[in-house]
Design an enzyme around this catalytic site. Structure first.
Site, PDB file in Angstrom:
ATOM      1  N   HIS A  77      77.840  53.787  50.765  1.00 58.07           N
ATOM      2  CA  HIS A  77      77.240  55.092  51.023  1.00 58.07           C
ATOM      3  C   HIS A  77      76.425  54.998  52.315  1.00 58.07           C
ATOM      4  O   HIS A  77      75.863  53.942  52.641  1.00 58.07           O
ATOM      5  CB  HIS A  77      76.350  55.515  49.862  1.00 58.07           C
ATOM      6  CG  HIS A  77      77.121  56.122  48.730  1.00 58.07           C
ATOM      7  ND1 HIS A  77      76.614  57.116  47.930  1.00 58.07           N
ATOM      8  CD2 HIS A  77      78.370  55.884  48.270  1.00 58.07           C
ATOM      9  CE1 HIS A  77      77.509  57.463  47.017  1.00 58.07           C
ATOM     10  NE2 HIS A  77      78.577  56.718  47.209  1.00 58.07           N
ATOM     11  N   CYS A 115      72.292  60.712  46.447  1.00 61.13           N
ATOM     12  CA  CYS A 115      72.885  60.843  45.114  1.00 61.13           C
ATOM     13  C   CYS A 115      71.912  60.340  44.057  1.00 61.13           C
ATOM     14  O   CYS A 115      71.005  59.559  44.331  1.00 61.13           O
ATOM     15  CB  CYS A 115      74.206  60.065  45.047  1.00 61.13           C
ATOM     16  SG  CYS A 115      74.044  58.282  45.274  1.00 61.13           S
ATOM     17  N   GLU A 157      73.521  55.932  53.333  1.00 56.64           N
ATOM     18  CA  GLU A 157      72.124  55.485  53.278  1.00 56.64           C
ATOM     19  C   GLU A 157      72.021  53.967  53.193  1.00 56.64           C
ATOM     20  O   GLU A 157      71.149  53.352  53.810  1.00 56.64           O
ATOM     21  CB  GLU A 157      71.428  56.111  52.061  1.00 56.64           C
ATOM     22  CG  GLU A 157      71.335  57.638  52.110  1.00 56.64           C
ATOM     23  CD  GLU A 157      72.479  58.308  51.375  1.00 56.64           C
ATOM     24  OE1 GLU A 157      72.275  59.390  50.803  1.00 56.64           O
ATOM     25  OE2 GLU A 157      73.602  57.740  51.367  1.00 56.64           O
ATOM     26  N   CYS A 217      71.609  56.196  45.382  1.00 55.06           N
ATOM     27  CA  CYS A 217      70.815  56.170  46.613  1.00 55.06           C
ATOM     28  C   CYS A 217      69.381  56.631  46.353  1.00 55.06           C
ATOM     29  O   CYS A 217      68.452  56.162  47.017  1.00 55.06           O
ATOM     30  CB  CYS A 217      71.476  57.027  47.684  1.00 55.06           C
ATOM     31  SG  CYS A 217      73.002  56.321  48.341  1.00 55.06           S
ATOM     32  N   ARG A 223      63.117  52.285  45.519  1.00 59.11           N
ATOM     33  CA  ARG A 223      62.812  50.847  45.560  1.00 59.11           C
ATOM     34  C   ARG A 223      62.303  50.435  46.936  1.00 59.11           C
ATOM     35  O   ARG A 223      61.339  49.680  47.045  1.00 59.11           O
ATOM     36  CB  ARG A 223      64.060  50.044  45.189  1.00 59.11           C
ATOM     37  CG  ARG A 223      63.823  48.529  45.143  1.00 59.11           C
ATOM     38  CD  ARG A 223      65.086  47.800  44.739  1.00 59.11           C
ATOM     39  NE  ARG A 223      66.132  47.953  45.740  1.00 59.11           N
ATOM     40  CZ  ARG A 223      67.396  47.584  45.551  1.00 59.11           C
ATOM     41  NH1 ARG A 223      67.768  47.085  44.390  1.00 59.11           N
ATOM     42  NH2 ARG A 223      68.280  47.742  46.510  1.00 59.11           N
TER      43      ARG A 223
END
Length: 461
Positions: free
Chosen positions: A97, A152, A99, A304, A310
């Site tokens: 993805h 997402c 990101e 994501c 995190r």
């Protein structure tokens, strides 16, 4: 000189960040790896360095400063491999993805900048820390993360208000209870039934789908699984509990009636409470950890939204670089391009649900990251491509390639597909393991040279 939180308030706007990233995508990234015109779409993410630079042309101690903005990493991509395709050898990219690609490229940029610092180069973003052998970020710069679409997962669970057009035709309860096809992270749609969002509004206006097929806007919006009927049920008919009602209405403008939510294809991780699956606005449970969806093959990659949350606690530098840094490298802000968007959902997903995180090592903590949306649309987003192609033949599909770009002098660009370098043959895949081992050895050797005098010794050697 402007420092600290004031940097984020005065040095940039959301549209400036988006425009800079779009221009960089158009001029610095090659055609290879980009979507095929009028047939494919993709997603874009980037990290932008914003820095105050003194104007040395002016004399005196009170020199005026100027703001420089530079894209230091960029990624495109919509794919994520399933669990069955993961390899113990570690020679495949599990999550492509945009990101995640952009953050991976950012880490490469940080490695390079640390080498510059160790070589006593003045143009490095790092300066010596207070502890011997450790480095810290210069105080006159910050990093802004940009994504052309809402991440997402949890950030994608956005309330749908009564005055908005409904996103799709409902599907039967039978399909919702026993789906035969599982959407992948890109959630493709049959083109003969789909209308793109109204480009005059940041909110999706219409998205009609063939009944029985799950779909959504972008790589993470899924609008299937609704109860039979001409329109999604209103809140009053959804049998919501008081707590569920408060959750979704808390994200809506005052006085607006929430009739449904935009849905994410990301699945709750094992052990979580799970989604209720109720029709209407109570379909999802918010604030849960989720994994990216796969086409018939469950993935092990966190959404994501979860990864950004995190990074907002542990930093973007990764475990290896943290051995050499005095403090984590945090993002000061997140900017989202024009797409379906909820400020409340973004804040909940990235910071709100992390407030109870405790017992962190010194220097770590939940950051109050600034979150904004730009009004500028990415030219290769799903809706932009759909608007251009009108009723063109064939299906609109996500681009299978992912581009990784980093502001480093050697091999700044990588293009991958299905987790491997684009064009890799089955025979060539076997050679990747030896290449990976050599790269790890090289990184370990360089890290050791940076780490002389570090209390942990020469890492990687």
């Amino acid at each position: 000189m402007v420092r600290g939180p004031a940097l984020t308030q005065t040095m940039w706007t959301a549209d400036e960040i988006a425009r800079l990233c779009y221009e960089h995508y158009g001029t610095r990234l090659p055609k290879k790896g980009k979507p095929e015109p009028n047939r494919e779409w993709t997603l874009l993410a980037a990290v932008v360095k914003v820095q105050l630079v003194a104007d040395w042309a002016c004399g005196g101690s009170n020199r005026p400063t100027q703001v420089t903005k530079e894209v230091v990493s960029m990624g495109t991509g919509t794919k994520c491999i399933g669990q069955s395709k993961m390899r113990k050898s570690g020679d495949i990219l599990n999550d492509s993805h945009a990101e995640v690609i952009a953050r991976r490229s950012f880490q490469r940029y940080l490695h390079y900048q640390l080498h510059l610092a160790a070589a006593l180069k003045e143009d490095s973003i790092f300066v010596p820390g207070t502890q011997r052998g450790l480095w810290k970020l210069r105080p006159d710069l910050l990093f802004v993360f940009f994504s052309s679409h809402t991440p997402c997962g949890d950030a994608s669970i956005i309330p749908m208000l009564e005055f908005e057009d409904q996103p799709c035709c409902p599907v039967s309860r039978d399909w919702a209870n026993n789906p035969s096809v599982e959407a992948d992270g890109n959630l493709e749609a049959p083109e003969n039934k789909k209308k793109c969002e109204d480009l005059g509004s940041p909110v999706t206006k219409k998205m009609r789908l063939e009944p029985g097929i799950p779909d959504g806007v972008g790589h993470h919006q899924s609008f299937g699984n609704q109860e039979s009927g001409p329109i999604p049920p209103s809140i009053s008919g959804s049998n919501l509990t008081t707590q569920e009602l408060a959750t979704v209405t808390g994200m809506a403008p005052s006085g607006a009636k929430v009739v449904d939510v935009y849905r994410t294809g990301a699945k709750c991780v094992p052990g979580e409470a799970g989604d209720s699956g109720k029709p209407g606005a109570a379909y999802h449970q918010v604030g849960l950890l989720r994994v990216k969806p796969g086409r018939g093959d469950r993935t092990c990659s966190m959404s994501c939204s979860d990864k950004l949350a995190r990074w907002n606690v542990l930093g973007c530098q990764g475990a290896l670089l943290m051995h050499l840094l005095e403090k984590p490298i945090y993002l000061s802000a997140v900017v989202i391009g024009r797409c379906p968007y909820s400020q409340e959902a973004m804040q909940r997903a990235l910071t709100g649900r992390c407030q109870n995180v405790s017992a962190l090592p010194k220097g770590f903590g939940v950051q109050e990251v600034k979150i904004q949306q730009s009004g500028l649309l990415f030219e290769h987003s799903r809706c932009a491509v759909q608007a251009k192609r009108a009723d063109g033949p064939g299906r609109l599909v996500p681009c299978g390639a992912a581009i990784s770009w980093s502001a480093v002098p050697e091999q700044p660009l990588d293009v991958t597909a299905n987790g491997f370098p684009q064009g890799t043959t089955k025979k060539g895949i076997r050679c990747l393991q030896a290449s990976l081992v050599w790269k790890l050895y090289s990184v370990g050797s360089h890290t050791g040279s940076l780490n002389s005098g570090h209390p942990l010794g020469e890492l990687g050697n």
